[in-house]
Design a protein around this motif. Structure first.
Motif, PDB file in Angstrom:
ATOM      1  N   SER A   1       0.930  -1.136   0.122  1.00 33.71           N
ATOM      2  CA  SER A   1      -0.015  -0.027   0.059  1.00 33.71           C
ATOM      3  C   SER A   1       0.742   1.285  -0.109  1.00 33.71           C
ATOM      4  O   SER A   1       0.607   2.164  -0.620  1.00 33.71           O
ATOM      5  N   VAL A   2       1.934   1.174   0.862  1.00 33.20           N
ATOM      6  CA  VAL A   2       3.013   2.172   0.881  1.00 33.20           C
ATOM      7  C   VAL A   2       3.584   2.664  -0.514  1.00 33.20           C
ATOM      8  O   VAL A   2       3.799   3.776  -1.225  1.00 33.20           O
ATOM      9  N   TYR A   3       4.355   1.537  -0.860  1.00 32.15           N
ATOM     10  CA  TYR A   3       5.133   1.612  -2.090  1.00 32.15           C
ATOM     11  C   TYR A   3       4.710   1.271  -3.411  1.00 32.15           C
ATOM     12  O   TYR A   3       5.168   1.540  -4.567  1.00 32.15           O
ATOM     13  N   GLY A   4       3.525   0.761  -3.529  1.00 37.33           N
ATOM     14  CA  GLY A   4       2.896   0.423  -4.747  1.00 37.33           C
ATOM     15  C   GLY A   4       2.420   1.379  -5.740  1.00 37.33           C
ATOM     16  O   GLY A   4       2.808   1.113  -6.908  1.00 37.33           O
ATOM     17  N   PRO A   5       1.811   2.347  -5.270  1.00 39.53           N
ATOM     18  CA  PRO A   5       1.574   3.480  -6.319  1.00 39.53           C
ATOM     19  C   PRO A   5       2.834   4.011  -6.946  1.00 39.53           C
ATOM     20  O   PRO A   5       2.696   4.699  -8.025  1.00 39.53           O
ATOM     21  N   SER A   6       4.044   3.958  -6.382  1.00 41.16           N
ATOM     22  CA  SER A   6       5.157   4.438  -6.958  1.00 41.16           C
ATOM     23  C   SER A   6       6.072   3.447  -7.720  1.00 41.16           C
ATOM     24  O   SER A   6       6.829   3.647  -8.423  1.00 41.16           O
ATOM     25  N   THR A   7       5.526   2.237  -7.545  1.00 43.37           N
ATOM     26  CA  THR A   7       6.171   1.024  -8.282  1.00 43.37           C
ATOM     27  C   THR A   7       5.368   0.669  -9.362  1.00 43.37           C
ATOM     28  O   THR A   7       5.894   0.318 -10.485  1.00 43.37           O
ATOM     29  N   PHE A   8       4.286   0.468  -9.263  1.00 43.22           N
ATOM     30  CA  PHE A   8       3.354  -0.066 -10.522  1.00 43.22           C
ATOM     31  C   PHE A   8       2.755   1.375 -11.253  1.00 43.22           C
ATOM     32  O   PHE A   8       2.542   2.355 -10.485  1.00 43.22           O
ATOM     33  N   ARG A   9       2.774   0.941 -12.481  1.00 47.21           N
ATOM     34  CA  ARG A   9       2.098   2.085 -13.454  1.00 47.21           C
ATOM     35  C   ARG A   9       0.798   2.583 -12.882  1.00 47.21           C
ATOM     36  O   ARG A   9       0.118   1.472 -12.480  1.00 47.21           O
ATOM     37  N   PRO A  10       0.198   3.819 -12.861  1.00 43.68           N
ATOM     38  CA  PRO A  10      -0.972   3.918 -12.359  1.00 43.68           C
ATOM     39  C   PRO A  10      -2.200   3.063 -13.047  1.00 43.68           C
ATOM     40  O   PRO A  10      -3.245   2.649 -12.274  1.00 43.68           O
ATOM     41  N   GLN A  11      -2.078   2.949 -14.420  1.00 49.92           N
ATOM     42  CA  GLN A  11      -3.245   1.902 -14.724  1.00 49.92           C
ATOM     43  C   GLN A  11      -2.976   0.830 -14.232  1.00 49.92           C
ATOM     44  O   GLN A  11      -4.034  -0.138 -14.042  1.00 49.92           O
ATOM     45  N   THR A  12      -1.755   0.128 -13.911  1.00 51.30           N
ATOM     46  CA  THR A  12      -1.612  -1.148 -13.516  1.00 51.30           C
ATOM     47  C   THR A  12      -2.048  -1.401 -12.057  1.00 51.30           C
ATOM     48  O   THR A  12      -2.658  -2.122 -11.600  1.00 51.30           O
ATOM     49  N   TRP A  13      -1.872  -0.234 -11.379  1.00 50.70           N
ATOM     50  CA  TRP A  13      -2.069  -0.079 -10.018  1.00 50.70           C
ATOM     51  C   TRP A  13      -3.828  -0.064  -9.848  1.00 50.70           C
ATOM     52  O   TRP A  13      -4.578  -0.605  -9.023  1.00 50.70           O
ATOM     53  N   GLN A  14      -4.412   0.587 -10.825  1.00 51.41           N
ATOM     54  CA  GLN A  14      -5.706   0.828 -10.698  1.00 51.41           C
ATOM     55  C   GLN A  14      -6.471  -0.635 -11.012  1.00 51.41           C
ATOM     56  O   GLN A  14      -7.363  -0.912 -10.170  1.00 51.41           O
ATOM     57  N   PHE A  15      -5.948  -1.257 -11.900  1.00 45.28           N
ATOM     58  CA  PHE A  15      -6.410  -2.544 -12.405  1.00 45.28           C
ATOM     59  C   PHE A  15      -6.380  -3.445 -11.110  1.00 45.28           C
ATOM     60  O   PHE A  15      -7.071  -4.282 -10.597  1.00 45.28           O
ATOM     61  N   LEU A  16      -4.930  -3.337 -10.440  1.00 46.33           N
ATOM     62  CA  LEU A  16      -4.798  -4.574  -9.285  1.00 46.33           C
ATOM     63  C   LEU A  16      -5.768  -4.233  -8.195  1.00 46.33           C
ATOM     64  O   LEU A  16      -6.186  -5.247  -7.744  1.00 46.33           O
ATOM     65  N   ASN A  17      -6.046  -2.958  -7.617  1.00 46.16           N
ATOM     66  CA  ASN A  17      -7.223  -2.608  -6.904  1.00 46.16           C
ATOM     67  C   ASN A  17      -8.419  -3.098  -6.941  1.00 46.16           C
ATOM     68  O   ASN A  17      -9.225  -3.497  -6.400  1.00 46.16           O
ATOM     69  N   GLU A  18      -9.020  -2.817  -8.441  1.00 48.48           N
ATOM     70  CA  GLU A  18     -10.081  -3.268  -8.967  1.00 48.48           C
ATOM     71  C   GLU A  18     -10.172  -4.986  -8.835  1.00 48.48           C
ATOM     72  O   GLU A  18     -11.347  -5.677  -8.446  1.00 48.48           O
ATOM     73  N   LEU A  19      -9.082  -5.583  -9.242  1.00 50.43           N
ATOM     74  CA  LEU A  19      -9.116  -6.960  -9.223  1.00 50.43           C
ATOM     75  C   LEU A  19      -9.078  -7.591  -7.695  1.00 50.43           C
ATOM     76  O   LEU A  19      -9.988  -8.635  -7.494  1.00 50.43           O
ATOM     77  N   TRP A  20      -8.363  -6.778  -6.865  1.00 49.06           N
ATOM     78  CA  TRP A  20      -8.392  -7.227  -5.324  1.00 49.06           C
ATOM     79  C   TRP A  20      -9.941  -6.994  -4.735  1.00 49.06           C
ATOM     80  O   TRP A  20     -10.321  -7.699  -3.910  1.00 49.06           O
ATOM     81  N   GLN A  21     -10.300  -5.841  -5.257  1.00 53.61           N
ATOM     82  CA  GLN A  21     -11.771  -5.658  -4.829  1.00 53.61           C
ATOM     83  C   GLN A  21     -12.624  -6.686  -5.073  1.00 53.61           C
ATOM     84  O   GLN A  21     -13.530  -7.146  -4.442  1.00 53.61           O
TER      85      GLN A  21
END
Length: 854
Positions: free
Chosen positions: A280-300
């Protein structure tokens, strides 16, 4: 033909997914808790299946239908789900996603409160419930304590869902979600110790149990953090591979959970939570924003399936666990429920004020405390632990029967009583209302935005050819609403300037984060640079929230200080003359300053166009002054590097601009494709061409650390007259220093072991009630190095600089070989004396008032 085996199980799961999909809209329509409704559905399915099997009426149904109905009932009754399935399959998903969505920096302020609720409250509840049941249950104390540990774990997921639905305070939701991360781990750890004592018939040693508990928690935290960081490092090394990155996040919670729980013997739940928080701390700066958004939607989506299924499957076990229940059992689980409520109330109302008094945590308002006590629902984990006891062959039948019935009854009471009334409690306590600041801001924002919407609506109506009669009523309604909001607006009176400045700085920091994430979509920008910038933008928002303008500026200054990696690279460069680490660190710093400069320009436009109409001219001027200081500090730091590395600076700017243009080109292709102006095949072909050019820009730029140094030395007065070979040797052998504001270069009373040539920047030494300034072309510590005498004062950098660090011994050798350096040093001293004299004369001619304010 009857469906059996794995096919029957898969069919049952598919049917359950259909059921839980229907539950969500039904719960919203009837305004009941989704979790409570899922539990009721599970009870109905489990009880209905048992009723069908036992009923004689199914024999009267036609053979095919009767056989199918019996088959479905048997599948649900004999569903291959055990406590191990709940704890190994579902729990990692629920814990990991819960940690992933938490704002860790905001939660850090509540760390003491969360630990109290998650650990101390579980211990107190275990003891209270155990001792309350012992006189009535006719069971040993250890068994009653075991039951207490099972029902001590709350299930705040249902509570958090209710809070989100009704718009409860974000702080209240954060406290409940933070508690959810760790209370399962605490309860499971206590449960494991007590269950081992029950099955082995041995006493518990408090000291060893406490030590084991601490080791389990701390070891699990370390493994979870290390596992997540390793995964992030692998993702960075993989490059841009969204499918692989997302897949690794799905594997991570199971790896750390099973590794800790089954192999190492520490808490798998804590490790999973630690891994999720790290991501949660380092993910937004490691994953590209579009990947991070998809990742959060997948986990939801994953947590919706897991959370829904775990409640339904656990609730299906309730009829089985309640078999053989007596009236006295009802009395026992009522006693347990009251004891649990009293224990939670004692912790919340008795210990939280102590945390506030000792300033270990912010005060928690009384309405929050009431809601947290009443919202201690129990759910699937409690049922899973109870099932683990009933399945254990080493537990006697009376104990298993007692644990299964009382724990199940406890869950039913909290779900059917607390769960159905919690929403009313929140509404009664008015916890769904906005804070005074948000309420005042609401009227301000709406009154302005509705005016803009009315203007745009009028223009749109005219463009689309709507008749005046059709648009008049709509526009008039917007204008009436705007007038009402303007009349109710208390923004100027409800909030003082200080509060509005704080609000503005928080907004600016959040806007900076949005701009950075938008820039991060440009492939080729360094992940490490973005990680630093995003982390510090969060720190600036937190600093403004806690300390206002001072906290914002303090966090900003910290961003501009050299990182730990930079300092380590600088040390390696100074001691071993190995340049590669420092070259890489300098390249990152160059990019960080360049991106920060671009963001500061965008923030200035945002302040002028968006915030000034909302917050007013006075507040905007204060914030603009803060941003101008930020931009000045950035410009100073960037200028010090641009002077020496103009070629790299221009190449970096060109590269970033090309990346922006490529992204714009890709967006234009997507727009053409969305509007059906180009075919799928042509869109893919155009994107391939864009990707080819993007890959070429992804190559690392080479950074020459010593570029332009020799040229700067040749133009310096102190080195005038030295041969080219001496200047070249000096440029290649001396170290480079990039001091930040406030950094001490030489200390008072210490000998000058290093002489600094100021290539760019500014330093200052305070001696005998006056300051000595050092600027570009000056040399620091030369006289003291020659005479081997201590420094008369401490020299500190007052601007970001670029300096050549020459060891004192090397400088003395240079003076011996080329005596002209001493004459140049005398000339430099005369120039300094003349400049200081002229500066004092200028000061003496000022008016007294002007002197006082300078």
């Amino acid at each position: 033909m009857e469906v059996t085996g794995l096919a029957a199980v898969l069919l049952a799961i598919a049917l359950l997914l259909v059921v839980v999909s229907a539950v969500q809209p039904v719960a919203r329509r009837f305004e009941v808790s989704e979790t409570v409704l899922l539990a009721l559905v599970g009870i109905v399915i489990g009880g209905g299946a048992d009723l069908i099997i036992r009923s004689t009426y199914t024999g009267k149904i036609p053979s095919v239908a009767g056989t199918a109905l019996n088959g479905v009932a048997e599948t649900f009754l004999d569903f291959p789900v055990s406590s191990e399935v709940f704890l190994l399959v579902f729990l990692p998903v629920l814990v990991f996603q819960g940690a992933l969505v938490i704002d860790v920096r905001r939660l850090a302020d509540e760390a003491a409160t969360v630990l109290l609720l998650a650990v101390v409250a579980v211990l107190v509840s275990t003891a209270t419930i155990g001792f309350a049941l012992m006189p009535f249950a006719q069971m040993p104390l250890i068994v009653c304590l075991l039951l207490g540990s099972i029902v001590a774990t709350t299930d705040p997921s249902a509570v958090a869902g209710i809070f989100r639905d009704i718009g409860a305070s974000s702080r209240l939701t954060r406290l409940v979600e933070g508690e959810a991360l760790l209370n399962d781990a605490a309860a499971i750890a206590i449960f494991a110790v007590l269950l081992a004592a029950v099955t082995s018939h041995q006493s518990i040693h408090i000291g060893s149990a406490a030590l084991s508990f601490v080791i389990s928690f701390s070891g699990a935290i370390a493994i979870g953090v290390i596992g997540a960081r390793m995964m992030l490092y692998i993702i960075t090394a993989l490059g841009n591979a969204p499918a692989a990155e997302t897949t690794m996040t799905v594997a991570l919670p199971y790896i750390v959970y099973i590794l800790c729980d089954e192999v190492i013997g520490v808490s798998g739940v804590v490790a999973t939570a630690a891994a999720g928080l790290t991501l949660s701390v380092y993910g937004p700066s490691t994953f590209r924003p579009q990947t991070w958004q998809f990742l959060n939607e997948l986990w939801q989506q994953l947590v919706f399936w897991a959370g829904s299924l775990v409640f339904v499957l656990a609730s299906m076990l309730i009829p089985r666990l309640l078999v053989g229940m007596t009236r006295w059992d009802v009395v026992l689980f009522l006693i347990a429920s009251v004891a649990g409520l009293v224990a939670r109330g004692a912790v919340v109302f008795g210990l939280l004020p102590v945390l506030a008094w000792t300033r270990l945590a912010p005060p928690v308002p009384t309405p929050f405390k009431v809601t947290m006590v009443w919202g201690g629902l129990r759910g699937a984990i409690t049922l899973a632990l109870a099932l683990a006891v009933t399945e254990n062959p080493h537990v006697s039948t009376p104990v298993a029967h007692f644990i299964g019935i009382i724990a199940t009854g406890f869950v039913l009471i909290t779900l059917l009583v607390n769960g159905t009334t919690l929403k009313s409690v929140v509404l009664f306590l008015k916890l769904d209302q906005l804070s005074p600041m948000d309420q005042a801001l609401r009227h301000q924002v709406l009154s302005i935005s509705l005016e803009k919407v009315a203007e745009r609506a009028k223009e749109t109506g005219e463009e689309l050819g709507f008749s005046t009669d059709a648009t008049r009523s709509v526009i008039e309604a917007l204008e009436v609403r705007s007038h009402e909001e303007r009349s109710a607006n208390t923004f100027d009176t409800a909030l003082g300037d200080r509060q509005r400045v704080t609000l503005a700085l928080i907004t600016v920091a959040n806007q900076e984060r949005s701009i950075l994430l938008d820039l991060f979509r440009i492939q080729g920008l360094s992940r490490r640079v973005m990680e630093t910038l995003l982390r510090t933008s969060d720190a600036m928002a937190d600093g403004a929230r806690l300390e206002g303008r001072f906290g914002y500026v303090k966090a900003l200054r910290k961003r501009l200080k050299p990182s730990m990696k930079f300092r380590i690279s600088q040390t390696i460069h100074n001691r071993f003359h190995y340049d590669k680490p420092l070259m890489a660190a300098m390249a990152e710093r160059f990019e960080m300053l360049m991106v920060s400069h671009l963001v500061s320009l965008a923030l200035a436009r945002f302040l002028r166009d968006m915030m000034e109409p909302t917050l007013g001219t006075r507040v905007s001027e204060i914030v603009a002054e803060t941003l101008s200081r930020q931009r000045k500090m950035l410009d100073e730091a960037l200028l010090a590097l641009r002077l020496h590395y103009p070629g790299y600076s221009e190449a970096l700017e060109t590269r970033i601009f090309r990346q922006i243009v490529i992204r714009l080109e890709a967006q234009e292709i997507d727009t053409l494709h969305a509007e059906s102006l180009i075919s799928d095949e042509l869109s893919r072909e155009l994107h391939k061409d864009v990707d080819r050019r993007r890959v070429r820009l992804d190559r690392r730029m080479t950074f020459n650390l010593r570029n332009n140094i020799e040229t700067r030395l040749r133009g310096a007065l102190i080195f005038k007259g030295l041969p080219a070979t001496a200047l070249h040797d000096l440029a290649q052998t001396a170290s480079l220093r990039f001091p930040s504001v406030g950094e001490a270069l030489l200390k008072r009373g210490h000998k000058a072991h290093t002489v600094f040539f100021v290539s760019a920047g500014r330093a200052e030494m305070h001696v005998s009630e006056h300051d000595i300034d050092y600027g570009a072309g000056d040399i620091i510590g030369a006289r003291e190095a020659i005479d081997n005498s201590p420094m008369p004062g401490t020299v500190r950098a007052v601007r970001f600089g670029h300096m050549l660090a020459i060891p004192a011994q090397r400088f003395r050798r240079l003076v011996e070989e080329y005596p002209i350096v001493v004459r140049n040093l005398d000339d430099l001293a005369k120039v300094r004396e003349r400049s200081e004299t002229s500066a004092l004369e200028m000061v003496g001619t000022r008016e007294p008032d002007a002197w006082r304010f300078c």
